[in-house]
Design a protein around this motif. Sequence first.
Motif, short mmCIF file in Angstrom:
data_model
loop_
_atom_site.label_atom_id
_atom_site.label_comp_id
_atom_site.label_asym_id
_atom_site.label_seq_id
_atom_site.Cartn_x
_atom_site.Cartn_y
_atom_site.Cartn_z
N LYS A 353 0.75 -1.38 0.00
CA LYS A 353 -0.06 0.04 0.04
C LYS A 353 0.79 1.26 -0.24
O LYS A 353 0.61 2.21 -0.60
CB LYS A 353 -0.83 -0.14 1.41
CG LYS A 353 -2.02 -1.02 1.27
CD LYS A 353 -2.83 -0.91 2.69
CE LYS A 353 -3.72 -2.07 2.86
NZ LYS A 353 -4.56 -2.02 3.97
N SER A 354 1.94 1.13 0.54
CA SER A 354 2.71 2.57 0.88
C SER A 354 3.69 2.52 -0.40
O SER A 354 3.90 3.88 -0.72
CB SER A 354 3.72 2.29 2.01
OG SER A 354 4.78 1.11 1.80
N LEU A 355 3.90 1.77 -1.18
CA LEU A 355 4.40 1.80 -2.40
C LEU A 355 3.62 2.54 -3.77
O LEU A 355 3.67 3.12 -4.57
CB LEU A 355 5.00 0.77 -2.99
CG LEU A 355 6.26 0.32 -2.07
CD1 LEU A 355 6.79 -1.23 -2.46
CD2 LEU A 355 7.37 1.16 -2.20
N GLY A 356 2.11 1.81 -3.59
CA GLY A 356 1.23 2.24 -4.38
C GLY A 356 1.34 1.48 -5.79
O GLY A 356 0.60 1.83 -6.76
N TYR A 357 1.99 0.42 -5.95
CA TYR A 357 2.20 -0.41 -6.86
C TYR A 357 2.36 -1.83 -6.41
O TYR A 357 2.81 -2.16 -5.45
CB TYR A 357 2.99 -0.10 -8.09
CG TYR A 357 4.39 0.08 -7.48
CD1 TYR A 357 5.35 -1.04 -7.62
CD2 TYR A 357 4.96 1.27 -7.00
CE1 TYR A 357 6.56 -0.94 -7.26
CE2 TYR A 357 6.23 1.24 -6.54
CZ TYR A 357 7.05 0.09 -6.48
OH TYR A 357 8.16 0.26 -6.12
N ILE A 358 2.08 -2.83 -7.47
CA ILE A 358 2.69 -4.24 -7.03
C ILE A 358 3.71 -4.72 -7.96
O ILE A 358 3.83 -4.62 -9.12
CB ILE A 358 1.27 -5.22 -7.25
CG1 ILE A 358 0.19 -4.75 -6.16
CG2 ILE A 358 1.82 -6.73 -6.96
CD1 ILE A 358 -1.29 -5.69 -6.55
N GLY A 359 4.66 -5.32 -7.39
CA GLY A 359 5.78 -5.82 -8.23
C GLY A 359 7.09 -4.89 -8.13
O GLY A 359 7.11 -3.84 -7.34
N SER A 360 7.99 -5.12 -9.05
CA SER A 360 9.15 -4.29 -9.16
C SER A 360 8.72 -2.92 -9.77
O SER A 360 8.20 -2.51 -10.53
CB SER A 360 10.07 -4.92 -10.09
OG SER A 360 11.03 -4.37 -10.29
N SER A 361 9.73 -1.84 -9.04
CA SER A 361 9.23 -0.55 -9.44
C SER A 361 10.16 -0.36 -10.77
O SER A 361 9.98 0.90 -11.08
CB SER A 361 10.14 0.25 -8.18
OG SER A 361 11.34 0.22 -8.14
N THR A 362 11.04 -0.98 -11.16
CA THR A 362 11.97 -0.59 -12.26
C THR A 362 11.94 -1.45 -13.30
O THR A 362 12.43 -1.24 -14.44
CB THR A 362 13.49 -0.46 -11.69
OG1 THR A 362 13.75 -1.89 -11.26
CG2 THR A 362 13.67 0.52 -10.57
#
Length: 535
Positions: A353-362
């Motif tokens: 939730k804190s990241l706002g996405y699921i999976g790798s950021s890059t």
Amino acid sequence: GTYSGMNIERLDGSPAISIETSEPIIIENCNVRGTGDLIRSWANGANITIRNCNGYGVKVPAGVEQGKFLSIVNPGKLLVHNNYFQDVAKGLLVYIAPDYAQNHTVESVRVFANIGRNMNDNTQEFGTFVQFNRVLKIPQAEIAWNQFINEPGKNMSSDNINMFNSSGTPSNPIRIHHNFTQGAYPTDPVAGNYTGSGLTSDGWGDANVPWEVIIVSHIEAYENTLLSTGNAAMNIAGGHDIRYHHNRIVSSGVLPDGSGRKFSTYAGASAFNYFNHPSTLYYNTVVDQNVIGFMRYGNSRQDLFEGCDSTRCFNNTALPDPITTDTERQEWALWNVKLAQALQDGSVPNEVKSLGYIGSSTHANVGTDRSGFAVSPFPGFEDAARPTLPAPPSSQSVVFASDTQFQTISNGWGDVERDRSNGEQGAHDGNPLKINGVSYTKGLGGHANFEVRVPVPAGCSRFAASDGVDDEVGNQGNVTFRVVADSEELFRSSALTGAAAAESFSINVGTASSITLFIDNNGDGTADHGDWADA
């Protein structure tokens, strides 16, 4: 300490990152490339978090062991989330040594929101994305919201997820849920005699550990999507108290790479005593309420293994024919709905939730983008990957407690039964729910003293049920039903016996994230078979 932003390459077969302490360690935002294990910890009781890292295996010569993304032995606490890894032998191997397993309990292992691609074990073809090996009686284990994809001809894998000689606890099973896995093939994807799967729970024991200690058990797998898997999608090959339910299993038997070639397939799901465990060790293995469309090699339909009888495999739904690669693409679209909806309604873990996405950021190009949509390497799949999100649940939406994942469970006699009465001590041995001559198709059957905590689904604000003593005990029994949320009692029934009619109610549960249902005995505890009907 926290180690952030490392960029490491090691090509000599040794670990790129080695953890040799039991003190809390966080490794984040790293890029690691190598021939051996990319991250390794063999320190007893290690407390490790791996997040937002990218791992790349470098191909080794034939016969040389390929490294793993994370190899951890005898951990204390492990959190692995939002990483990307490819071309390694295993994504994550958690191994507990026999002598350590008998005297220590792993506190927790949580693996979620990772993306893995093309597992390559070029020595044994035992490549897996996640494997637990002798992780015994772990009180908190969760594998969720991961995306694992193997491409034909680019992997050498066995089970994509494997629970080997591993177990949760009666009140807290190992939970494997909301994962997407596609592709489980041998080196030659069209070769026969392949024994891999999407998910398998099995184990043949260990001479140094008693069977009753090491037996695979207390595992629950639900809301997973398994596509295009060779041999089988989901196997229970032994043990006890293992349930696979509410999963989606689809295989056309045709490779998804656009080649049109068929590959080795056998059956969608099974529960069978492959290792010939005695009845004291093999029981309560269930495959139920799954949606299945699985083509056996030779173009015949085989959703369930023939040896899985109606006491173990039941209430599954068959997708209509034909099952084609288009059917698989439709399942890909449904998976994208799950991903985006999960971020919308906040049902993912707090760290995600804190990241706002699921999976790798890059690695949006090979995994999951920031909108919560997945990205497939297969041709044509992207055409189905941008569905319209469903509307949030309205106040009129109904979710039955019997269809939810129990968070805690305790029962005074036998098993808590879904959509049937308590019955006797065996699993699924109850009868259709019936109170004072009135039958019900949905609900929970239990025996005082009964305590089950269930989640309150997003969008739901009320809980309704009709409570009473099931007709299977005649006029016997004397119980009280209660509903509690956040230590506050929201409902208490009258004292009900087998001679009483059902007592119906509807209550506001407010903003509670879960409620706990109780059936209390009011006498000697005999024949207290209570039903939460229509719940």
